[in-house]
Design a protein around this motif. Structure first.
Motif, mmCIF file in Angstrom:
data_model
loop_
_atom_site.group_PDB
_atom_site.id
_atom_site.type_symbol
_atom_site.label_atom_id
_atom_site.label_comp_id
_atom_site.label_asym_id
_atom_site.label_seq_id
_atom_site.Cartn_x
_atom_site.Cartn_y
_atom_site.Cartn_z
ATOM 1 N N ASN A 68 0.935 -1.073 0.116
ATOM 2 C CA ASN A 68 0.440 -0.002 -0.257
ATOM 3 C C ASN A 68 1.396 1.181 0.331
ATOM 4 N N SER A 69 0.303 2.309 -0.297
ATOM 5 C CA SER A 69 1.200 3.665 -0.785
ATOM 6 C C SER A 69 0.036 4.418 -0.056
ATOM 7 N N THR A 70 0.343 5.190 0.525
ATOM 8 C CA THR A 70 -0.799 6.955 0.756
ATOM 9 C C THR A 70 -0.378 8.028 0.518
ATOM 10 N N VAL A 71 -1.335 8.547 -0.720
ATOM 11 C CA VAL A 71 -1.314 9.843 -0.703
ATOM 12 C C VAL A 71 -1.950 10.492 0.124
ATOM 13 N N VAL A 72 -1.175 11.958 0.654
ATOM 14 C CA VAL A 72 -2.323 13.247 0.959
ATOM 15 C C VAL A 72 -1.705 14.533 0.758
ATOM 16 N N PHE A 73 -2.764 15.071 0.429
ATOM 17 C CA PHE A 73 -2.446 16.215 -0.072
ATOM 18 C C PHE A 73 -3.127 17.358 0.493
ATOM 19 N N ASP A 74 -2.849 18.951 0.567
ATOM 20 C CA ASP A 74 -3.159 19.523 0.861
ATOM 21 C C ASP A 74 -3.803 20.640 0.185
ATOM 22 N N PHE A 75 -5.015 21.207 -0.311
ATOM 23 C CA PHE A 75 -5.837 21.832 -0.680
ATOM 24 C C PHE A 75 -6.638 22.995 -0.555
ATOM 25 N N THR A 76 -6.733 23.734 -1.298
ATOM 26 C CA THR A 76 -7.303 24.691 -1.088
ATOM 27 C C THR A 76 -8.395 25.391 -2.241
ATOM 28 N N PHE A 122 -6.731 16.317 2.153
ATOM 29 C CA PHE A 122 -6.904 14.759 1.211
ATOM 30 C C PHE A 122 -5.868 13.736 1.597
ATOM 31 N N ALA A 123 -6.550 12.689 2.232
ATOM 32 C CA ALA A 123 -5.630 11.429 2.773
ATOM 33 C C ALA A 123 -5.792 10.313 2.262
ATOM 34 N N TYR A 124 -5.422 9.279 1.170
ATOM 35 C CA TYR A 124 -5.825 7.999 0.895
ATOM 36 C C TYR A 124 -4.532 7.032 0.574
ATOM 37 N N THR A 125 -5.181 5.841 0.879
ATOM 38 C CA THR A 125 -4.267 4.404 0.771
ATOM 39 C C THR A 125 -4.629 3.777 -0.711
ATOM 40 N N LEU A 126 -3.885 4.023 -1.014
ATOM 41 C CA LEU A 126 -3.834 3.422 -2.477
ATOM 42 C C LEU A 126 -3.021 1.331 -2.760
ATOM 43 N N GLU A 127 -3.591 0.339 -3.169
ATOM 44 C CA GLU A 127 -3.151 -0.901 -3.036
ATOM 45 C C GLU A 127 -2.582 -0.959 -4.295
ATOM 46 N N ILE A 128 -1.487 -0.978 -4.282
ATOM 47 C CA ILE A 128 -0.138 -1.518 -5.419
ATOM 48 C C ILE A 128 -0.661 -3.048 -6.100
ATOM 49 N N LYS A 129 -1.497 -3.073 -6.625
ATOM 50 C CA LYS A 129 -2.011 -4.718 -7.416
ATOM 51 C C LYS A 129 -0.655 -4.816 -7.700
ATOM 52 N N ASP A 130 -0.636 -6.298 -7.304
ATOM 53 C CA ASP A 130 0.465 -7.143 -8.192
ATOM 54 C C ASP A 130 1.070 -7.135 -9.757
ATOM 55 N N TYR A 131 -0.869 -7.298 -10.320
ATOM 56 C CA TYR A 131 -0.818 -7.097 -11.873
ATOM 57 C C TYR A 131 -0.111 -5.878 -12.390
ATOM 58 N N TYR A 132 -0.069 -4.053 -11.900
ATOM 59 C CA TYR A 132 0.343 -3.001 -12.575
ATOM 60 C C TYR A 132 1.748 -4.060 -12.967
ATOM 61 N N PRO A 133 1.711 -3.450 -14.090
ATOM 62 C CA PRO A 133 3.190 -3.412 -14.697
ATOM 63 C C PRO A 133 4.306 -2.761 -13.979
ATOM 64 N N GLU A 134 5.524 -3.210 -13.941
ATOM 65 C CA GLU A 134 6.352 -2.367 -13.499
ATOM 66 C C GLU A 134 7.045 -1.319 -14.772
ATOM 67 N N ALA A 135 7.143 -0.357 -14.249
ATOM 68 C CA ALA A 135 7.046 1.094 -15.328
ATOM 69 C C ALA A 135 7.235 2.146 -14.448
ATOM 70 N N GLU A 136 7.589 2.929 -15.202
ATOM 71 C CA GLU A 136 8.035 4.731 -14.235
ATOM 72 C C GLU A 136 6.557 5.376 -15.201
ATOM 73 N N TYR A 137 5.800 5.892 -14.081
ATOM 74 C CA TYR A 137 4.358 6.422 -14.501
ATOM 75 C C TYR A 137 4.064 8.114 -14.802
ATOM 76 N N THR A 138 3.601 9.063 -15.246
ATOM 77 C CA THR A 138 2.903 10.443 -14.939
ATOM 78 C C THR A 138 1.037 10.430 -13.537
ATOM 79 N N SER A 139 1.682 9.489 -12.825
ATOM 80 C CA SER A 139 0.512 9.749 -11.771
ATOM 81 C C SER A 139 -0.295 10.996 -11.986
#
Length: 162
Positions: A68-76, A122-139
């Motif tokens: 799991n990876s958690t993304v947290v961002f502050d926004f106005t 905003f705080a979200y925990t994202l599951e990094i699935k085993d089937y995601y291809p290994e690569a660099e992405y722009t998220s």
């Protein structure tokens, strides 16, 4: 003690923990698509884990499959809204591909309703699935309301094996 108070108390406690553990990362506004007009300010973005952000020349966060990876961002926001939706995408040359399996009800991960000019997190925990291809992405992370007023940012990530 009300449920709403308990939820926000836990959220504030989590934000304090994340600000100590998570790494602040570099990000860019979503400007590739001129139909997306930023309706808010993204103040800071954190990812846990992301030790790569501490390097002298920061690298994309390496997110191991099956974790799991958690993304947290502050926004106005510059808008008010009763409800919000959120989605993470992988930006490609032609289209943005939504990451599967996400809960898109952003009110589960930040306070609703929004108030113009009031900073929130905003705080979200994202599951990094085993089937995601290994690569660099722009998220790309996009948050929007019922009137399609948008908050959006993008950053580089790298999916890796454990």
């Amino acid at each position: 003690m009300s449920t709403k108070f308990s939820f926000f108390g836990v959220l504030i406690l989590m934000m304090g923990v994340y600000s100590v553990v998570a790494e602040e990362i570099e990000f860019l506004p979503c400007s590739r698509n001129t139909t997306i007009l930023q309706q808010c300010t993204i103040n800071k973005v954190y990812v846990n884990p992301c030790p790569e952000a501490r390097a002298a020349e920061p690298e994309p966060c390496q997110l191991p499959k099956g974790t799991n990876s958690t993304v947290v961002f502050d926004f106005t926001p510059n808008f008010e809204s009763k409800s919000l939706s959120a989605q993470a995408y992988s930006e490609t040359f032609l289209i943005d591909l939504p990451m599967p399996g996400q809960d898109t009800n952003a009110c589960h991960f930040t306070s609703c309703p929004t108030v113009p000019g009031k900073k929130q997190t905003f705080a979200y925990t994202l599951e990094i699935k085993d089937y995601y291809p290994e690569a660099e992405y722009t998220s790309k992370w996009k948050l929007w309301n019922e009137n399609d007023e948008v908050c959006c940012f993008k950053t580089k990530i790298k999916i890796v094996s454990v």
